[in-house]
Design an enzyme around this catalytic site. Structure first.
Site, PDB file in Angstrom:
ATOM      1  N   ASN A 137      -3.761  -5.917   4.778  1.00 37.43           N
ATOM      2  CA  ASN A 137      -2.303  -5.847   4.957  1.00 37.43           C
ATOM      3  C   ASN A 137      -1.700  -7.180   4.540  1.00 37.43           C
ATOM      4  O   ASN A 137      -2.390  -8.210   4.552  1.00 37.43           O
ATOM      5  CB  ASN A 137      -1.991  -5.598   6.435  1.00 37.43           C
ATOM      6  CG  ASN A 137      -0.502  -5.466   6.719  1.00 37.43           C
ATOM      7  OD1 ASN A 137       0.235  -4.830   5.958  1.00 37.43           O
ATOM      8  ND2 ASN A 137      -0.047  -6.081   7.798  1.00 37.43           N
ATOM      9  N   HIS A 183       1.652  -9.604   5.536  1.00 38.26           N
ATOM     10  CA  HIS A 183       2.689  -9.738   6.565  1.00 38.26           C
ATOM     11  C   HIS A 183       3.512 -10.991   6.266  1.00 38.26           C
ATOM     12  O   HIS A 183       2.948 -12.039   5.927  1.00 38.26           O
ATOM     13  CB  HIS A 183       2.037  -9.841   7.952  1.00 38.26           C
ATOM     14  CG  HIS A 183       3.052  -9.914   9.046  1.00 38.26           C
ATOM     15  ND1 HIS A 183       3.824  -8.830   9.413  1.00 38.26           N
ATOM     16  CD2 HIS A 183       3.453 -10.938   9.829  1.00 38.26           C
ATOM     17  CE1 HIS A 183       4.644  -9.192  10.380  1.00 38.26           C
ATOM     18  NE2 HIS A 183       4.434 -10.466  10.652  1.00 38.26           N
ATOM     19  N   SER A 215       0.954 -13.898   4.985  1.00 39.48           N
ATOM     20  CA  SER A 215      -0.487 -13.840   5.244  1.00 39.48           C
ATOM     21  C   SER A 215      -1.045 -12.514   4.760  1.00 39.48           C
ATOM     22  O   SER A 215      -0.459 -11.454   5.018  1.00 39.48           O
ATOM     23  CB  SER A 215      -0.765 -13.922   6.752  1.00 39.48           C
ATOM     24  OG  SER A 215      -0.121 -15.021   7.351  1.00 39.48           O
ATOM     25  N   ASP A 256      -0.284  -6.207  13.067  1.00 41.05           N
ATOM     26  CA  ASP A 256      -0.380  -7.423  12.250  1.00 41.05           C
ATOM     27  C   ASP A 256      -1.520  -8.329  12.746  1.00 41.05           C
ATOM     28  O   ASP A 256      -1.408  -9.563  12.711  1.00 41.05           O
ATOM     29  CB  ASP A 256       0.960  -8.178  12.218  1.00 41.05           C
ATOM     30  CG  ASP A 256       2.066  -7.296  11.656  1.00 41.05           C
ATOM     31  OD1 ASP A 256       1.815  -6.616  10.655  1.00 41.05           O
ATOM     32  OD2 ASP A 256       3.161  -7.264  12.240  1.00 41.05           O
TER      33      ASP A 256
HETATM   34  C1  GAR Z   1       6.800  -7.287   2.572  1.00 38.99           C
HETATM   35  O1  GAR Z   1       7.581  -8.432   2.796  1.00 38.99           O
HETATM   36  C2  GAR Z   1       5.631  -7.248   3.531  1.00 38.99           C
HETATM   37  O2  GAR Z   1       5.139  -8.530   3.831  1.00 38.99           O
HETATM   38  C3  GAR Z   1       6.241  -6.598   4.748  1.00 38.99           C
HETATM   39  O3  GAR Z   1       7.053  -5.594   4.220  1.00 38.99           O
HETATM   40  C4  GAR Z   1       7.569  -6.028   2.968  1.00 38.99           C
HETATM   41  C5  GAR Z   1       7.383  -4.910   1.977  1.00 38.99           C
HETATM   42  O4  GAR Z   1       7.998  -5.232   0.754  1.00 38.99           O
HETATM   43  N1  GAR Z   1       5.235  -6.069   5.631  1.00 38.99           N
HETATM   44  C6  GAR Z   1       5.315  -6.113   6.960  1.00 38.99           C
HETATM   45  O5  GAR Z   1       6.271  -6.563   7.543  1.00 38.99           O
HETATM   46  C7  GAR Z   1       4.104  -5.554   7.686  1.00 38.99           C
HETATM   47  N2  GAR Z   1       4.170  -5.863   9.072  1.00 38.99           N
HETATM   48  P1  GAR Z   1       7.693  -4.380  -0.544  1.00 38.99           P
HETATM   49  O6  GAR Z   1       7.848  -2.901  -0.152  1.00 38.99           O
HETATM   50  O7  GAR Z   1       8.757  -4.798  -1.528  1.00 38.99           O
HETATM   51  O8  GAR Z   1       6.312  -4.693  -0.993  1.00 38.99           O
END
Ligand code: GAR
Length: 210
Positions: A107, A109, A136, A145
């Protein structure tokens, strides 16, 4: 070639970064399927643009986390993936699901874990007066997470930052470190052991990541 399945819920900019790295040959693998829990996720369009199979497994159609995750696991397993990538997949996964994919489930985060698990990470970093923030990539365990961190990238927090400006700075880093970790997993260079995460071999400039 390693087989990669990507799970999304939204925009899919990290998915795009990974697809681009497979197409330029930086990652020795192919994204064979993209699965979303939301039919409106723009990332599904990104996948279709690259002729990648898409599936919608809509969580509102299941009455328990267990039944949802069982269907999700079936959908993933038909591709027999080497790597399962959560890229903005905004669901908590059951222990059974996580167990099934341990060692190949990662994942990303938007925080320097273990700081700021959960949502609104950029605003929380600003509110806390942090001078640095970041993202991360980690192996997934059954905690939100949670799981051993593989790679992090840091960015500065400026006094006039808003959550949006900070998110934008973090996104640039996400799009660099996530494909890099996927590359390592596809090359089977990452090892998850009880005492931590290990990367075999040094990174060489000729591998494209000096
Ligand atoms: C990213 O910033 C990722 O780090 C976050 O969602 C976004 C997705 O962006 N993930 C989380 O918060 C997981 N807990 P994207 O759809 O443009 O890749």
């Amino acid at each position: 070639m390693a087989k990669i399945v990507v799970l999304i819920s939204g925009n899919g900019s990290n998915l795009q970064a990974i697809i681009d790295s497979t197409e330029t040959g930086k990652i020795a693998g192919d994204v064979v399927a993209v699965i979303s829990n939301k039919s409106s996720a723009f990332g599904l369009q990104r996948a279709s643009n690259h002729n990648i199979a898409t599936h919608i497994v809509d969580h509102t159609q299941y009455d328990s986390r267990e039944s949802y995750d069982a269907e999700l696991a079936n959908t993933i397993e038909q591709y027999k993936p080497d790597v399962v990538v959560l890229a903005g997949f905004m669901r908590i996964l059951t222990a059974g699901f996580v167990d099934q994919f341990t060692g190949r489930l990662i994942n990303i985060h938007p925080s320097l874990l273990p700081k700021y698990q959960g949502l609104n990470t950029h605003q929380r970093a600003i509110d806390a007066g942090d001078t640095e923030h970041g993202c991360s990539v980690h192996y997934v365990n059954e905690q939100l997470d949670g799981g051993p961190v593989i790679l992090q990238a840091k960015v500065p927090v400026f006094e006039d930052d808003t959550a949006d400006t900070l998110a934008e700075r973090v996104h640039v880093q996400e799009h660099m470190i996530y494909p890099l970790v996927v590359k390592w997993l596809c090359e089977k260079r990452l090892r998850l052991q009880s005492d931590g995460v290990y990367l075999d071999d040094l990174l060489l400039p000729e591998q494209g990541y000096a």
